[in-house]
Motif scaffolding. Structure first.
Motif, PDB file in Angstrom:
ATOM      1  N   GLY A   1     -46.643   3.674 129.193  1.00 54.97           N
ATOM      2  CA  GLY A   1     -45.903   2.817 130.098  1.00 54.97           C
ATOM      3  C   GLY A   1     -45.446   3.467 131.381  1.00 54.97           C
ATOM      4  N   GLU A   2     -45.550   4.782 131.466  1.00 56.80           N
ATOM      5  CA  GLU A   2     -44.961   5.498 132.594  1.00 56.80           C
ATOM      6  C   GLU A   2     -45.611   5.144 133.925  1.00 56.80           C
ATOM      7  N   THR A   3     -46.838   4.718 133.918  1.00 56.75           N
ATOM      8  CA  THR A   3     -47.543   4.422 135.166  1.00 56.75           C
ATOM      9  C   THR A   3     -47.117   3.098 135.807  1.00 56.75           C
ATOM     10  N   TYR A   4     -46.516   2.211 135.008  1.00 52.23           N
ATOM     11  CA  TYR A   4     -46.226   0.863 135.487  1.00 52.23           C
ATOM     12  C   TYR A   4     -44.824   0.769 136.092  1.00 52.23           C
ATOM     13  N   CYS A   5     -44.627  -0.247 136.961  1.00 49.82           N
ATOM     14  CA  CYS A   5     -43.325  -0.380 137.627  1.00 49.82           C
ATOM     15  C   CYS A   5     -42.213  -0.650 136.623  1.00 49.82           C
ATOM     16  N   TRP A   6     -42.521  -1.316 135.509  1.00 49.71           N
ATOM     17  CA  TRP A   6     -41.468  -1.599 134.531  1.00 49.71           C
ATOM     18  C   TRP A   6     -41.043  -0.333 133.772  1.00 49.71           C
ATOM     19  N   GLY A   7     -41.849   0.732 133.882  1.00 53.36           N
ATOM     20  CA  GLY A   7     -41.494   2.005 133.273  1.00 53.36           C
ATOM     21  C   GLY A   7     -41.149   3.061 134.295  1.00 53.36           C
ATOM     22  N   ALA A   8     -40.837   2.639 135.525  1.00 48.98           N
ATOM     23  CA  ALA A   8     -40.598   3.589 136.623  1.00 48.98           C
ATOM     24  C   ALA A   8     -39.355   4.429 136.383  1.00 48.98           C
ATOM     25  N   ARG A   9     -39.380   5.619 136.936  1.00 46.82           N
ATOM     26  CA  ARG A   9     -38.233   6.518 136.855  1.00 46.82           C
ATOM     27  C   ARG A   9     -37.061   5.961 137.659  1.00 46.82           C
ATOM     28  N   VAL A  10     -35.859   6.267 137.193  1.00 45.49           N
ATOM     29  CA  VAL A  10     -34.636   5.768 137.831  1.00 45.49           C
ATOM     30  C   VAL A  10     -33.955   6.928 138.550  1.00 45.49           C
ATOM     31  N   SER A  11     -33.964   6.860 139.871  1.00 43.36           N
ATOM     32  CA  SER A  11     -33.390   7.910 140.704  1.00 43.36           C
ATOM     33  C   SER A  11     -32.334   7.328 141.617  1.00 43.36           C
ATOM     34  N   ALA A  12     -31.410   8.158 142.059  1.00 40.48           N
ATOM     35  CA  ALA A  12     -30.405   7.713 143.024  1.00 40.48           C
ATOM     36  C   ALA A  12     -31.015   7.484 144.397  1.00 40.48           C
ATOM     37  N   ILE A  13     -32.245   7.981 144.619  1.00 37.21           N
ATOM     38  CA  ILE A  13     -32.993   7.713 145.856  1.00 37.21           C
ATOM     39  C   ILE A  13     -34.333   7.115 145.461  1.00 37.21           C
ATOM     40  N   SER A  14     -34.547   5.871 145.858  1.00 38.14           N
ATOM     41  CA  SER A  14     -35.828   5.217 145.556  1.00 38.14           C
ATOM     42  C   SER A  14     -36.115   4.183 146.628  1.00 38.14           C
ATOM     43  N   MET A  15     -37.211   3.479 146.479  1.00 36.64           N
ATOM     44  CA  MET A  15     -37.615   2.472 147.449  1.00 36.64           C
ATOM     45  C   MET A  15     -38.347   1.357 146.722  1.00 36.64           C
ATOM     46  N   SER A  16     -38.437   0.207 147.361  1.00 35.25           N
ATOM     47  CA  SER A  16     -39.147  -0.929 146.796  1.00 35.25           C
ATOM     48  C   SER A  16     -40.207  -1.409 147.772  1.00 35.25           C
ATOM     49  N   PRO A  17     -41.356  -1.881 147.245  1.00 35.33           N
ATOM     50  CA  PRO A  17     -42.426  -2.315 148.139  1.00 35.33           C
ATOM     51  C   PRO A  17     -42.227  -3.715 148.697  1.00 35.33           C
TER      52      PRO A  17
END
Length: 460
Positions: free
Chosen positions: A145-161
């Protein structure tokens, strides 16, 4: 057991549960929406995996604890003197967990940096993501699941497409070429330091579409593979390998486009804002209430976990799951929800270790109606059968028949062999009810839930 439904109705609902679900795979609770009275219950206190029905809990807690007007903060600092437009030091971004950062925001960041008098940066671009300590990979994500957006890492700095706010992801779109040739592809908004290997092949119209876009775990390598028929296209959301670094790479690209030069030796790195740094701009996200529709309509896992971590920070001074979920449990206790035996691992429900009950979920949905933030909560639920994705959300292709129009307002849930649906409905009698259905043990449980709920509506 019931004073709100006739004996015939109860028997009809039980028959639907027995024949459609089977007694070992489901828990169901129905309440009168006006009084909160349980009118039907089958294994309502049986602990089940909630999947994304967990977002009903974390979302309500976010509205209550953070507040509808709460905004996430991103700060820009400079560390060093500015001489003739050159910052002789580092530019530092301090993250606050904002999942809505995007290209437009980064253009605004660039303008603020230039307003400060900086047109060139001699030092590095540093990201301070220390607000969220510990592992960035959510606890429920497996290797697949790590490759998919629903399994994305949670960081204090991120962005959305895009405006769905799938934080820490990018979109890869593929279009077919000539038969036998590679499809073309487009990355939205930017590769952000990733590399793409295109192994896909264009095939004739009518052949099976097997195209996949996957990022190899713990790398920045994205592989496009499989067959893409002519006349079709493909679109995939791919998680960022390191949200902080990848976001800064995109930000640096935007800064350059906006006329801010970087020294050839300028690095991108993670660090901490030093005491010597000067704050030059604070960016505030949309409010929690404004973010909420994307969160609930599209069942956004990243936002759920961000909410939980921010709750932990605001209530306990530590932005992690343990601290946040401690406050979520206290919130449920305050509402007198029977959640003593519930198990929380995350805010999204992605973990197979989460456990809730249909009785407790339905009790929460009843109690929320008296809260000042209920309208925001209710209006963000998917509306069954509504094709507009900002209304129908994850229910837009379910209950599409006209007889169900504007009758089911509910949160979906899915993880492997777990399917859930909980919310508010209008029975065939016109009376309103609260319902919670949690199903386990089916490879595809949606048809069972939809058939079962449709049958129940006849008796309500």
């Amino acid at each position: 057991m019931d004073k709100g439904l006739s004996e015939e109705s109860v028997k009809g609902i039980q028959r639907a549960v027995d024949e459609i679900f089977g007694q070992e795979h489901v828990t169901v609770t129905l309440r009168d929406r006006g009084t909160g009275q349980v009118v039907y219950d089958f294994r309502g206190q049986h602990l089940m995996r909630p999947a994304s029905n967990m977002k009903l809990v974390s979302g309500a807690a976010a509205l209550a604890i953070l507040g509808e007007s709460y905004q996430l903060k991103t700060e820009i600092y400079v560390d060093g003197p500015v001489e003739n437009g050159v910052l002789k030091g580092d530019l530092i971004i301090k993250g606050g967990g904002d999942p809505t950062l995007n290209e437009d925001v980064f253009v605004k960041f660039a303008s603020k940096v230039k307003e400060y008098g900086v047109t060139a940066i001699q030092g590095s671009l540093i990201g301070d993501d220390t607000l969220f300590p510990g592992e960035t990979l959510p606890p429920g994500v497996d290797e697949e699941g790590e490759t998919y957006c629903w399994g994305a890492r949670v960081s204090a700095i991120s962005m959305s497409p895009d405006a769905d706010y799938d934080a820490s992801s990018i979109i890869v779109k593929a279009e077919p070429g000539e038969i036998g040739e590679q499809p073309s592809f487009q990355v939205i908004p930017h590769l952000c330091g990733h590399e793409i290997t295109n192994k896909a092949v264009t095939v004739a119209a009518g052949e099976e579409n097997t195209l996949e876009v996957l990022r190899t775990n713990d790398t920045n390598q994205i592989v496009i593979s499989g067959n893409l028929p002519q006349g079709e296209s493909a679109k995939a959301w791919v998680s960022l390998q390191n949200p902080t670094i990848n976001t800064l790479q995109f930000m640096k690209h935007i800064f350059k486009e906006q006329g801010i030069a970087f020294n050839g030796t300028s690095a991108i790195a993670q660090g901490i804002v030093p005491e010597s740094a000067e704050l030059i701009h604070t960016h505030l996200s949309p409010t929690v209430a404004e973010i909420f529709p994307a969160f609930m309509k599209f069942s956004n896992n990243s936002i759920a976990d961000i909410f939980v971590k921010l709750i932990g920070h605001e209530e306990n001074g530590v932005a992690d799951y343990e601290s946040g979920l401690k406050s979520v449990r206290a919130y449920l206790n305050q509402l007198q929800i029977p959640a003593e035996e519930w198990q929380f691992i995350d805010g999204s429900g992605l973990s197979h270790s989460d456990r809730l009950t249909s009785e407790g979920i339905s009790a929460l949905l009843f109690k929320l109606q008296e809260e000042p933030y209920f309208k925001t909560f209710f209006d963000s639920l998917p509306v069954a059968g509504k094709p507009d994705r900002w209304i129908g959300g994850t229910l837009r292709e379910r209950f599409t028949e006209s007889e169900y129009e504007n009758r089911i307002f509910a949160k979906t849930g899915y993880i492997w062999e777990v399917f859930c649906l909980s919310g508010y409905l209008i029975g065939d009698s016109g009376k309103e009810y609260i319902f919670s259905i949690l199903v386990e043990g089916y490879e595809d449980g949606i048809p069972y839930i939809d058939r079962g709920l449709a049958e129940m509506l006849r008796y309500l």
